[in-house]
Design a protein around this motif. Structure first.
Motif, PDB file in Angstrom:
ATOM      1  N   HIS A  94      43.480  36.469  35.534  1.00 53.93           N
ATOM      2  CA  HIS A  94      43.185  37.654  34.731  1.00 53.93           C
ATOM      3  C   HIS A  94      43.658  37.420  33.307  1.00 53.93           C
ATOM      4  N   THR A  95      43.019  38.122  32.390  1.00 54.16           N
ATOM      5  CA  THR A  95      43.424  38.123  30.991  1.00 54.16           C
ATOM      6  C   THR A  95      42.907  39.400  30.357  1.00 54.16           C
ATOM      7  N   ARG A  96      43.756  40.046  29.611  1.00 51.22           N
ATOM      8  CA  ARG A  96      43.379  41.297  28.944  1.00 51.22           C
ATOM      9  C   ARG A  96      42.625  42.206  29.906  1.00 51.22           C
ATOM     10  N   GLU A  97      41.370  42.574  29.590  1.00 49.18           N
ATOM     11  CA  GLU A  97      40.648  43.490  30.478  1.00 49.18           C
ATOM     12  C   GLU A  97      39.669  42.780  31.409  1.00 49.18           C
ATOM     13  N   TRP A  98      39.916  41.514  31.694  1.00 48.34           N
ATOM     14  CA  TRP A  98      39.036  40.729  32.556  1.00 48.34           C
ATOM     15  C   TRP A  98      39.817  40.152  33.728  1.00 48.34           C
ATOM     16  N   GLY A  99      39.132  40.058  34.879  1.00 47.72           N
ATOM     17  CA  GLY A  99      39.713  39.418  36.049  1.00 47.72           C
ATOM     18  C   GLY A  99      38.656  38.577  36.730  1.00 47.72           C
ATOM     19  N   VAL A 100      39.089  37.557  37.447  1.00 50.94           N
ATOM     20  CA  VAL A 100      38.173  36.709  38.197  1.00 50.94           C
ATOM     21  C   VAL A 100      38.840  36.322  39.512  1.00 50.94           C
ATOM     22  N   GLY A 101      38.042  36.236  40.561  1.00 53.03           N
ATOM     23  CA  GLY A 101      38.528  35.804  41.861  1.00 53.03           C
ATOM     24  C   GLY A 101      37.493  34.885  42.484  1.00 53.03           C
ATOM     25  N   ALA A 102      37.943  33.954  43.288  1.00 53.17           N
ATOM     26  CA  ALA A 102      37.023  33.021  43.940  1.00 53.17           C
ATOM     27  C   ALA A 102      37.524  32.692  45.337  1.00 53.17           C
ATOM     28  N   VAL A 103      36.589  32.484  46.244  1.00 52.79           N
ATOM     29  CA  VAL A 103      36.898  32.007  47.591  1.00 52.79           C
ATOM     30  C   VAL A 103      35.977  30.829  47.883  1.00 52.79           C
ATOM     31  N   ALA A 104      36.470  29.914  48.701  1.00 49.72           N
ATOM     32  CA  ALA A 104      35.680  28.724  49.037  1.00 49.72           C
ATOM     33  C   ALA A 104      36.193  28.133  50.347  1.00 49.72           C
ATOM     34  N   ASN A 105      35.426  27.213  50.900  1.00 51.64           N
ATOM     35  CA  ASN A 105      35.843  26.542  52.128  1.00 51.64           C
ATOM     36  C   ASN A 105      36.656  25.283  51.836  1.00 51.64           C
ATOM     37  N   HIS A 106      37.174  25.163  50.620  1.00 53.17           N
ATOM     38  CA  HIS A 106      37.978  24.030  50.164  1.00 53.17           C
ATOM     39  C   HIS A 106      38.902  24.533  49.065  1.00 53.17           C
ATOM     40  N   PRO A 107      39.883  23.761  48.651  1.00 52.15           N
ATOM     41  CA  PRO A 107      40.764  24.215  47.563  1.00 52.15           C
ATOM     42  C   PRO A 107      39.956  24.600  46.323  1.00 52.15           C
ATOM     43  N   ILE A 108      40.381  25.673  45.686  1.00 50.96           N
ATOM     44  CA  ILE A 108      39.690  26.188  44.489  1.00 50.96           C
ATOM     45  C   ILE A 108      40.745  26.718  43.525  1.00 50.96           C
ATOM     46  N   GLY A 109      40.458  26.581  42.252  1.00 53.04           N
ATOM     47  CA  GLY A 109      41.336  27.147  41.225  1.00 53.04           C
ATOM     48  C   GLY A 109      40.488  27.787  40.157  1.00 53.04           C
ATOM     49  N   VAL A 110      40.860  28.979  39.702  1.00 54.32           N
ATOM     50  CA  VAL A 110      40.114  29.647  38.636  1.00 54.32           C
ATOM     51  C   VAL A 110      41.055  30.042  37.508  1.00 54.32           C
TER      52      VAL A 110
END
Length: 184
Positions: free
Chosen positions: A55-71
């Motif tokens: 997240h940053t300021r007024e934004w957020g992000v999320g992710a899911v996967a069947n392997h390691p992931i980074g956002v």
């Protein structure tokens, strides 16, 4: 916006990514619960998937996967400490390339930070990794190949960058073929 509100944006985005993925096939919304492993990596309770939040300021992000992931997500903005930030996150070779790059400094630093932060999150380690040890090896369009040395072995990660207005989102995954990534 408060830090707690920003964290909530990331969790809402993760929940949206999760329920739009095949990992939530028979789950009810009330069963969604984010927990954190001892390494600090977020996980969804009783779900068979990897997760990442930013997240940053007024934004957020999320992710899911069947392997390691980074956002990661960042606003492109001028910072008063740009020289110090470049020295902190970039290897000497990357610093040299950055100084000769034609892109605006604020944009370049934000891209570097998002690449390295999303790759660091994908590693899933508890103690911070020196950003200089995450070396950008190659650029292919909006995808970067990042290499890190861990326990006397090298690991490669792909980082894809998405730009929307003055926002950069990066997501990272191990550099081998995987199928399913769900980002919201």
């Amino acid at each position: 916006m408060s830090a707690e509100t920003q964290r909530m944006l990331g969790r809402i985005a993760l929940k949206s990514a999760f329920f739009s993925s095949p990992y939530a096939s028979s789950r009810k919304q009330k069963s969604f619960r984010v927990e954190y492993l001892s390494t600090g990596v977020p996980t969804i309770k009783n779900a068979n998937c990897h997760a990442s939040i930013a997240h940053t300021r007024e934004w957020g992000v999320g992710a899911v996967a069947n392997h390691p992931i980074g956002v990661d997500i960042e606003c492109i903005r001028k910072r008063p400490y740009e020289k110090e930030l470049l020295r902190y996150i970039a290897s000497p070779a990357e610093q040299k390339r950055a100084k000769s790059h034609s892109a605006p400094r604020a944009h370049l630093l934000t891209v570097l930070w998002v690449i390295k932060e999303s790759a660091r999150k994908c590693l899933g380690v508890s103690r911070p990794v020196d950003p200089k040890k995450l070396v950008i090896r190659q650029k292919m369009g909006n995808t970067f190949l990042v290499r890190v040395r861990q326990r006397k072995r090298y690991k490669d990660y792909h980082v894809k960058i998405i730009e929307f207005k003055n926002i950069l989102v990066g997501y990272s995954y191990p550099a081998r073929p995987y199928a399913r990534i769900h980002i919201f």
